[in-house]
Design an enzyme around this catalytic site. Structure first.
Site, PDB file in Angstrom:
ATOM      1  N   CYS A 105      44.304  39.974  44.536  1.00 31.89           N
ATOM      2  CA  CYS A 105      43.435  41.141  44.488  1.00 31.89           C
ATOM      3  C   CYS A 105      44.009  42.169  43.526  1.00 31.89           C
ATOM      4  O   CYS A 105      45.232  42.273  43.377  1.00 31.89           O
ATOM      5  CB  CYS A 105      43.311  41.736  45.895  1.00 31.89           C
ATOM      6  N   ASP A 106      43.126  42.920  42.892  1.00 26.97           N
ATOM      7  CA  ASP A 106      43.552  44.050  42.084  1.00 26.97           C
ATOM      8  C   ASP A 106      42.599  45.205  42.345  1.00 26.97           C
ATOM      9  O   ASP A 106      41.393  44.993  42.484  1.00 26.97           O
ATOM     10  CB  ASP A 106      43.569  43.699  40.595  1.00 26.97           C
TER      11      ASP A 106
END
Length: 197
Positions: free
Chosen positions: A77-78
């Site tokens: 995830c970012d």
């Protein structure tokens, strides 16, 4: 809770806490910092977080594929904040955090997370899947003194947009979307995507 090994491709304590709190059993394998170099400098926040989450998953997949013994799900995830077209990542220092908060005060802004799930299997090839979560927030028009007070707590460190919704600041509210997304891992979207795995 799962028929496969889960790898969290992140060193974020917030993401670890969210996954643990939801009852997932997982291992942590952060990607190298170099994964974020050479990113698209003129793409929008949605494109940016989707690209970075896919890069993080691919980096971990390249480490695992040579010795993969069981089905393994990579969760990458970012997260970034965006205000009036400007992407706001994690502050470098206190002065940078101050500048971010000054930009956000008195505005509605958005937090974007790109979520990438990649199920690796020893006997088959699958493609990574990416989706995006967007949360809209509103920040009160903080005074300089209120910003100074918050900065003194150190709670801004390591957080996109220089704030953490999990710290319950009374000057920040969610207009629409997921709270866990703002913390750094959209749990509702994760559950939906894992249901499709």
């Amino acid at each position: 809770m799962s028929q496969f090994r889960i790898i969290l491709a992140s060193s974020s304590p917030q993401r670890k806490a969210l996954l643990s709190g939801a009852g997932y059993e997982f291992e942590v394998m952060p990607p190298d910092e170099s994964v974020e170099s050479g990113i698209c400098s003129n793409c929008g926040p949605a494109e940016l977080v989707l690209d970075l989450s896919a890069r993080k998953a691919a980096h971990i997949a390249s480490r695992l594929l040579a010795n993969l013994a069981q089905p393994t799900l990579i969760v990458a995830c970012d997260t970034v904040a965006e205000c009036r077209g400007t992407i706001l990542g994690k502050p470098h220092d206190e002065e940078h955090a101050r500048a971010i908060l000054e930009q956000l005060r008195g505005t509605r802004h958005r937090v974007y997370s790109g979520l990438c799930l990649w199920l690796l299997s020893p006997d088959s090839k699958t493609a990574p899947r990416t989706r995006i979560a967007i949360t809209e927030l509103e920040m009160q028009n903080l005074s300089d003194a209120e910003i100074d007070e918050y900065l003194a707590t150190g709670l801004w460190q390591g957080k996109a947009g220089a704030f953490g919704i999990q710290d319950h600041p009374n000057w920040l509210s969610i207009v629409q979307g997921s709270e866990s997304n703002v913390i750094g891992l959209p749990m509702e979207l994760l559950a939906e995507m894992m249901g499709d795995s």
